[in-house]
Write a protein that holds these residues in place. Structure first.
Motif, PDB file in Angstrom:
ATOM      1  N   MET A  92       0.840  -1.192   0.000  1.00 38.87           N
ATOM      2  CA  MET A  92       0.000   0.000   0.000  1.00 38.87           C
ATOM      3  C   MET A  92       0.879   1.247   0.000  1.00 38.87           C
ATOM      4  N   ALA A  93       0.480   2.241  -0.792  1.00 37.30           N
ATOM      5  CA  ALA A  93       1.241   3.482  -0.907  1.00 37.30           C
ATOM      6  C   ALA A  93       0.903   4.432   0.239  1.00 37.30           C
ATOM      7  N   ASP A  94       1.819   5.322   0.530  1.00 38.95           N
ATOM      8  CA  ASP A  94       1.641   6.346   1.558  1.00 38.95           C
ATOM      9  C   ASP A  94       0.504   7.284   1.156  1.00 38.95           C
ATOM     10  N   ALA A  95      -0.415   7.538   2.095  1.00 37.45           N
ATOM     11  CA  ALA A  95      -1.609   8.345   1.811  1.00 37.45           C
ATOM     12  C   ALA A  95      -1.273   9.739   1.294  1.00 37.45           C
ATOM     13  N   ALA A  96      -0.286  10.397   1.886  1.00 34.15           N
ATOM     14  CA  ALA A  96       0.071  11.756   1.448  1.00 34.15           C
ATOM     15  C   ALA A  96       0.589  11.735   0.009  1.00 34.15           C
ATOM     16  N   LYS A  97       1.369  10.731  -0.332  1.00 31.26           N
ATOM     17  CA  LYS A  97       1.882  10.598  -1.696  1.00 31.26           C
ATOM     18  C   LYS A  97       0.740  10.335  -2.674  1.00 31.26           C
ATOM     19  N   VAL A  98      -0.193   9.485  -2.261  1.00 28.96           N
ATOM     20  CA  VAL A  98      -1.350   9.154  -3.102  1.00 28.96           C
ATOM     21  C   VAL A  98      -2.171  10.416  -3.393  1.00 28.96           C
ATOM     22  N   GLU A  99      -2.431  11.217  -2.377  1.00 22.90           N
ATOM     23  CA  GLU A  99      -3.205  12.449  -2.565  1.00 22.90           C
ATOM     24  C   GLU A  99      -2.474  13.402  -3.506  1.00 22.90           C
ATOM     25  N   ARG A 100      -1.171  13.512  -3.352  1.00 21.05           N
ATOM     26  CA  ARG A 100      -0.371  14.406  -4.193  1.00 21.05           C
ATOM     27  C   ARG A 100      -0.409  13.953  -5.660  1.00 21.05           C
ATOM     28  N   VAL A 101      -0.235  12.660  -5.893  1.00 22.41           N
ATOM     29  CA  VAL A 101      -0.163  12.127  -7.259  1.00 22.41           C
ATOM     30  C   VAL A 101      -1.529  12.084  -7.945  1.00 22.41           C
ATOM     31  N   THR A 102      -2.581  11.694  -7.203  1.00 25.25           N
ATOM     32  CA  THR A 102      -3.901  11.551  -7.832  1.00 25.25           C
ATOM     33  C   THR A 102      -4.670  12.865  -7.909  1.00 25.25           C
ATOM     34  N   GLY A 103      -4.410  13.766  -6.963  1.00 27.14           N
ATOM     35  CA  GLY A 103      -5.176  15.015  -6.907  1.00 27.14           C
ATOM     36  C   GLY A 103      -6.461  14.871  -6.111  1.00 27.14           C
ATOM     37  N   TYR A 104      -6.673  13.724  -5.514  1.00 27.00           N
ATOM     38  CA  TYR A 104      -7.873  13.460  -4.722  1.00 27.00           C
ATOM     39  C   TYR A 104      -7.497  13.219  -3.257  1.00 27.00           C
ATOM     40  N   VAL A 105      -8.492  13.404  -2.359  1.00 29.09           N
ATOM     41  CA  VAL A 105      -8.255  13.108  -0.940  1.00 29.09           C
ATOM     42  C   VAL A 105      -8.671  11.668  -0.637  1.00 29.09           C
ATOM     43  N   VAL A 106      -7.985  11.054   0.320  1.00 27.32           N
ATOM     44  CA  VAL A 106      -8.330   9.701   0.746  1.00 27.32           C
ATOM     45  C   VAL A 106      -9.805   9.687   1.149  1.00 27.32           C
ATOM     46  N   GLY A 107     -10.509   8.668   0.690  1.00 27.32           N
ATOM     47  CA  GLY A 107     -11.950   8.582   0.948  1.00 27.32           C
ATOM     48  C   GLY A 107     -12.749   9.159  -0.201  1.00 27.32           C
TER      49      GLY A 107
END
Length: 165
Positions: A92-107
């Motif tokens: 699983m990827a780091d949530a902060a990195k995921v938000e930065r790369v996708t442009g979306y917030v977790v959830g």
């Protein structure tokens, strides 16, 4: 099913579907800020079986980040995801990195309209439904569309990457 506009405004995911002339329906619901299980919250609020609501998860594989779309009824099988992407491992990827790369917030991460097109794998169970639900790109808003629309627009592969949870 018809295209529908939301009073909440478009998201990159809805823009992608509209641009592709894909049919979809938006399903807003009242998001509870204290909710921890966003997919289950959406299913319960909309009265949809957990097997038809899909969550978008982002994992790290050898080549970088990858998107996994699995039913909220279960969990992501990281080993199966790695195999579907010809990788040796996945985590699983780091949530902060995921938000930065996708442009979306977790959830509220949608598999559509991400800032960067990531390799995507959709659980093969999606093909068993005429329509599936997934995040429209913000908490409290789900898209309902044919699985083929999601698979085509994300250039996804399908594989059995979900497991009983």
């Amino acid at each position: 099913m018809s295209k529908s506009k939301s009073k909440t405004g478009g998201t990159p995911a809805t823009v992608a579907l509209t641009k592709a002339k894909a049919e979809f329906t938006l399903h807003p619901y009242e998001h509870d800020a204290s909710a921890q299980a966003y997919g289950e919250e959406a299913a319960d609020a909309l009265g949809v079986p957990y097997e038809r609501i899909f969550k978008t998860l982002v994992a790290e594989v050898e080549s970088g980040l990858a998107v996994a779309v699995v039913p909220v009824a279960g969990k992501l099988d990281l080993k199966a995801l790695a195999g579907a992407l010809s990788s040796k491992r996945a985590a699983m990827a780091d949530a902060a990195k995921v938000e930065r790369v996708t442009g979306y917030v977790v959830g509220g991460i949608s598999p559509l309209g991400q800032r960067k097109q990531l390799p995507t794998v959709v659980d093969s169970s999606a093909l068993g439904f005429e329509t599936i639900y997934f995040s429209a790109g913000k908490r409290g808003l789900q898209i309902e569309t044919a699985p083929d629309n999601l698979i085509t627009l994300t250039r996804a592969v399908t594989a059995p990457i979900g497991k009983a949870g």
